[in-house]
Every structure is written in C-alpha cells, then in structure tokens.
Motif scaffolding. Structure first.
Motif, PDB file in Angstrom:
ATOM      1  N   VAL A 163       2.948   7.162   3.588  1.00 18.15           N
ATOM      2  CA  VAL A 163       3.315   5.906   4.226  1.00 18.15           C
ATOM      3  C   VAL A 163       3.214   4.799   3.188  1.00 18.15           C
ATOM      4  O   VAL A 163       2.172   4.618   2.567  1.00 18.15           O
ATOM      5  CB  VAL A 163       2.404   5.570   5.431  1.00 18.15           C
ATOM      6  N   ARG A 164       4.316   4.080   3.011  1.00 16.80           N
ATOM      7  CA  ARG A 164       4.341   2.922   2.118  1.00 16.80           C
ATOM      8  C   ARG A 164       4.512   1.665   2.954  1.00 16.80           C
ATOM      9  O   ARG A 164       5.298   1.649   3.902  1.00 16.80           O
ATOM     10  CB  ARG A 164       5.509   3.022   1.140  1.00 16.80           C
TER      11      ARG A 164
ATOM     12  N   SER B 128       0.833  -1.208   0.000  1.00 18.69           N
ATOM     13  CA  SER B 128       0.000   0.000   0.000  1.00 18.69           C
ATOM     14  C   SER B 128       0.865   1.254   0.000  1.00 18.69           C
ATOM     15  O   SER B 128       2.012   1.229   0.408  1.00 18.69           O
ATOM     16  CB  SER B 128      -0.958   0.017   1.197  1.00 18.69           C
ATOM     17  N   ASP B 129       0.267   2.336  -0.473  1.00 15.60           N
ATOM     18  CA  ASP B 129       0.937   3.627  -0.529  1.00 15.60           C
ATOM     19  C   ASP B 129      -0.120   4.682  -0.240  1.00 15.60           C
ATOM     20  O   ASP B 129      -1.038   4.871  -1.031  1.00 15.60           O
ATOM     21  CB  ASP B 129       1.551   3.842  -1.909  1.00 15.60           C
ATOM     22  N   THR B 130      -0.018   5.322   0.900  1.00 18.78           N
ATOM     23  CA  THR B 130      -1.001   6.315   1.316  1.00 18.78           C
ATOM     24  C   THR B 130      -0.329   7.678   1.359  1.00 18.78           C
ATOM     25  O   THR B 130       0.712   7.841   1.989  1.00 18.78           O
ATOM     26  CB  THR B 130      -1.563   5.973   2.712  1.00 18.78           C
TER      27      THR B 130
ATOM     28  N   THR C 273       1.649  -1.898  11.911  1.00 19.76           N
ATOM     29  CA  THR C 273       0.643  -0.864  12.170  1.00 19.76           C
ATOM     30  C   THR C 273       0.740  -0.349  13.605  1.00 19.76           C
ATOM     31  O   THR C 273       0.471   0.827  13.855  1.00 19.76           O
ATOM     32  CB  THR C 273      -0.782  -1.375  11.878  1.00 19.76           C
TER      33      THR C 273
ATOM     34  N   GLU D 271      -6.563   2.301   3.902  1.00 15.28           N
ATOM     35  CA  GLU D 271      -5.940   1.777   2.683  1.00 15.28           C
ATOM     36  C   GLU D 271      -5.517   0.321   2.865  1.00 15.28           C
ATOM     37  O   GLU D 271      -5.691  -0.498   1.957  1.00 15.28           O
ATOM     38  CB  GLU D 271      -4.746   2.644   2.274  1.00 15.28           C
TER      39      GLU D 271
ATOM     40  N   TYR E 196      -2.574   8.366   9.928  1.00 22.25           N
ATOM     41  CA  TYR E 196      -2.666   6.984  10.416  1.00 22.25           C
ATOM     42  C   TYR E 196      -4.018   6.371  10.037  1.00 22.25           C
ATOM     43  O   TYR E 196      -4.083   5.237   9.562  1.00 22.25           O
ATOM     44  CB  TYR E 196      -2.469   6.928  11.935  1.00 22.25           C
TER      45      TYR E 196
ATOM     46  N   VAL F 129      -4.006   5.499   6.409  1.00 25.94           N
ATOM     47  CA  VAL F 129      -3.190   4.301   6.184  1.00 25.94           C
ATOM     48  C   VAL F 129      -3.993   3.051   6.528  1.00 25.94           C
ATOM     49  O   VAL F 129      -4.009   2.084   5.762  1.00 25.94           O
ATOM     50  CB  VAL F 129      -1.893   4.345   7.020  1.00 25.94           C
TER      51      VAL F 129
ATOM     52  N   ALA G 125       7.876   5.753   5.923  1.00 26.81           N
ATOM     53  CA  ALA G 125       6.978   6.880   6.159  1.00 26.81           C
ATOM     54  C   ALA G 125       7.780   8.174   6.153  1.00 26.81           C
ATOM     55  O   ALA G 125       8.949   8.187   6.539  1.00 26.81           O
ATOM     56  CB  ALA G 125       6.258   6.711   7.495  1.00 26.81           C
TER      57      ALA G 125
END
Length: 91
Positions: free
Chosen positions: A17-18, A8-10, A48, A68, A62, A65, A30
């Motif tokens: 944050v990846r 994921s990539d947010t 997490t 996602e 957060y 993230v 991050a």
C-alpha cells in the motif's frame, strides 16, 4: 505543475500500500496477489477509511499501513515539516 509527495509505502507478504499526496489530495495505490486498487481522497482520514473497507486488504496489512502512517506523521512533526495538520483536509 502538481508535485506528488510520497508519504508512505507499506509492504508485506500479503501486498503493498502506497500513500501519496498530490495537489491537495491523498492518493492510495494498493495491490496484492490477484487484486489492485487506486483511489483519490480529500484527506488522510477518508483514505484510511477506504482502505479499511477494501475486501482484498487483510487486517494484518491494514494494521501495518496504519502503523507506518502514524510513524511517518511522528517523524515529519519532529522534523518540523509535513505533519498531520498539513495533510489535505486535516484539522
């Protein structure tokens, strides 16, 4: 050879944050204005939790993230592929 899988990539105005999966571990990268974080974890739960404790990571980022990650888990399960039970350390 270790293959890194992008999970994921947010991105928000507050930072990015990846979450990556590599060699049976979850990698978190991050960053935001004036800060940067890199860590390696045995599973997604540990990753997490680490994010939750980062002082520079806002509650808003957060939350984005976590949304996602949940979305990616649903998509991957629906596609019959990489799901939460396939993540390192997941039961």
């Amino acid at each position: 050879m270790s293959v890194t899988r992008h999970f994921s990539d947010t991105r928000t105005d507050e930072g990015r944050v990846r979450v990556l999966v590599r060699a049976g571990q979850v990698v978190v990268e991050a960053e935001g204005p004036g800060w940067r974080h890199h860590s390696v974890h045995p599973d997604l739960a540990d990753a997490t939790l680490e994010l939750a404790w980062l002082p520079a990571l806002s509650a808003r980022l957060y939350g984005a993230v976590m949304q996602e990650i949940e979305r990616q888990l649903r998509l991957n399960r629906a596609a019959g592929g990489f799901g939460d039970t396939d993540l390192p350390g997941a039961a």
